[in-house]
Design a protein around this motif. Structure first.
Motif, short mmCIF file in Angstrom:
data_model
loop_
_atom_site.label_atom_id
_atom_site.label_comp_id
_atom_site.label_asym_id
_atom_site.label_seq_id
_atom_site.Cartn_x
_atom_site.Cartn_y
_atom_site.Cartn_z
N THR A 52 0.83 -1.21 -0.17
CA THR A 52 0.04 0.11 -0.09
C THR A 52 0.73 1.15 0.10
N PHE A 53 0.70 1.99 -0.83
CA PHE A 53 1.45 3.40 -1.07
C PHE A 53 0.49 4.36 -1.52
N ALA A 54 0.81 5.67 -0.56
CA ALA A 54 0.21 6.84 -0.76
C ALA A 54 0.65 7.61 -1.91
N GLU A 55 0.06 8.16 -2.85
CA GLU A 55 0.36 8.78 -4.20
C GLU A 55 -0.52 9.68 -4.65
N ARG A 56 0.04 10.83 -5.64
CA ARG A 56 -0.57 11.82 -6.16
C ARG A 56 -1.14 11.49 -7.32
N TRP A 57 -2.32 11.95 -7.72
CA TRP A 57 -2.66 11.73 -9.42
C TRP A 57 -3.18 13.13 -9.75
N VAL A 58 -3.30 13.34 -10.86
CA VAL A 58 -4.11 14.63 -11.41
C VAL A 58 -5.11 13.91 -12.73
N HIS A 59 -6.23 14.49 -12.45
CA HIS A 59 -7.25 14.20 -13.65
C HIS A 59 -6.84 15.23 -14.67
N SER A 60 -5.86 14.97 -15.52
CA SER A 60 -5.39 15.69 -16.48
C SER A 60 -6.11 16.18 -17.71
N THR A 61 -7.24 15.10 -18.13
CA THR A 61 -7.99 15.54 -19.22
C THR A 61 -9.14 15.66 -18.60
N GLY A 62 -9.45 15.68 -17.43
CA GLY A 62 -10.74 16.12 -16.97
C GLY A 62 -11.03 17.31 -16.28
N CYS A 63 -11.23 17.38 -15.10
CA CYS A 63 -11.36 18.44 -13.96
C CYS A 63 -9.91 19.24 -13.79
N ARG A 64 -8.84 18.43 -14.23
CA ARG A 64 -7.46 18.95 -13.87
C ARG A 64 -7.21 19.18 -12.23
N GLN A 65 -7.94 18.44 -11.72
CA GLN A 65 -7.49 18.57 -10.22
C GLN A 65 -6.68 17.21 -9.50
N TRP A 66 -6.01 17.70 -8.67
CA TRP A 66 -4.91 16.77 -7.82
C TRP A 66 -5.70 16.03 -6.67
N PHE A 67 -5.53 15.07 -6.56
CA PHE A 67 -6.02 14.05 -5.43
C PHE A 67 -5.16 13.16 -4.87
N ASN A 68 -5.24 12.50 -3.75
CA ASN A 68 -4.42 11.46 -3.28
C ASN A 68 -5.00 10.00 -3.47
N MET A 69 -4.30 8.89 -3.55
CA MET A 69 -4.77 7.71 -3.74
C MET A 69 -3.97 6.99 -2.94
N LEU A 70 -4.54 5.87 -2.25
CA LEU A 70 -3.97 4.76 -1.55
C LEU A 70 -4.03 3.57 -2.45
N ARG A 71 -2.73 3.15 -3.11
CA ARG A 71 -2.75 2.11 -3.89
C ARG A 71 -1.73 1.11 -3.54
N ASP A 72 -2.44 -0.24 -3.99
CA ASP A 72 -1.33 -1.36 -3.56
C ASP A 72 -0.71 -1.57 -4.81
N THR A 73 0.99 -1.46 -4.55
CA THR A 73 1.95 -1.52 -5.78
C THR A 73 2.06 -2.94 -6.26
N VAL A 74 1.43 -3.95 -5.61
CA VAL A 74 1.47 -5.12 -6.32
C VAL A 74 0.35 -5.62 -6.83
N SER A 75 -0.76 -5.36 -6.14
CA SER A 75 -2.21 -5.88 -6.97
C SER A 75 -2.72 -4.87 -7.47
N TYR A 76 -2.30 -3.53 -7.62
CA TYR A 76 -3.02 -2.39 -8.31
C TYR A 76 -4.46 -2.07 -7.65
N GLU A 77 -4.77 -2.80 -6.69
CA GLU A 77 -6.11 -2.43 -5.98
C GLU A 77 -5.96 -1.15 -5.34
N ILE A 78 -7.05 -0.16 -5.68
CA ILE A 78 -7.14 1.06 -4.94
C ILE A 78 -7.88 1.00 -3.79
N HIS A 79 -7.28 1.56 -2.67
CA HIS A 79 -7.90 1.41 -1.30
C HIS A 79 -8.58 2.39 -1.15
N SER A 80 -8.22 3.68 -1.45
CA SER A 80 -8.91 4.84 -0.97
C SER A 80 -8.41 5.83 -1.73
#
Ligand SMILES: [Zn+2]
Length: 138
Positions: A52-80
């Motif tokens: 599980t890793f906390a990372e930043r993402w931006v919706h670059s072709t949508g609202c262009r807003q940044w948000f945080n995501m908790l994602r599992d770097t092994v299974s790619y499951e998005i926790h939050s």
């Protein structure tokens, strides 16, 4: 391919987003007091978490807003998915309990906020504990 739920737009394809690196890297309180090494560590040194890793993402072709995501770097499951400036959620998997039947047992559980597997060394992920893979690659 990941299906990412933008906090503003809802579920969208991964191709609409851009990865922004590790989340919660705080700007130094007194940057002028840092040594070159400390400054380099702030700029370039990031965790390389397996799990599980906390990372930043931006919706670059949508609202262009940044948000945080908790994602599992092994299974790619998005926790939050949570807003910028919000603290990292303390997630626990539904099957994870306090397991009081093993007092004093050495455990790595929770060191990085990931679902613990008591008794396993770091990196010794159990193949039975993996969740369905929701992506074919990075
Ligand atoms: Zn959006």
């Amino acid at each position: 391919m990941l299906l990412i739920s933008c906090p503003n737009c809802g579920p969208r394809d991964e191709t609409e987003f851009h990865y922004g690196g590790q989340a919660h890297v705080a700007y130094p309180e007194s940057p002028n007091d840092l040594t070159d090494r400390q400054w380099a560590e702030y700029l370039f040194y990031r965790e390389n978490t397996k799990g599980t890793f906390a990372e930043r993402w931006v919706h670059s072709t949508g609202c262009r807003q940044w948000f945080n995501m908790l994602r599992d770097t092994v299974s790619y499951e998005i926790h939050s998915i949570y807003g910028m400036g919000q603290p990292r959620p303390d997630i626990k998997s539904p099957g994870q309990s306090s397991e009081p039947d093993q007092p004093g047992e050495f455990t790595q559980a929770g060191e990085f906020g990931q679902a613990g597997e008591p008794g396993l060394a770091p990196g010794a992920a159990s193949p039975t504990a993996t969740t369905p893979i929701s992506s074919e690659g990075v």
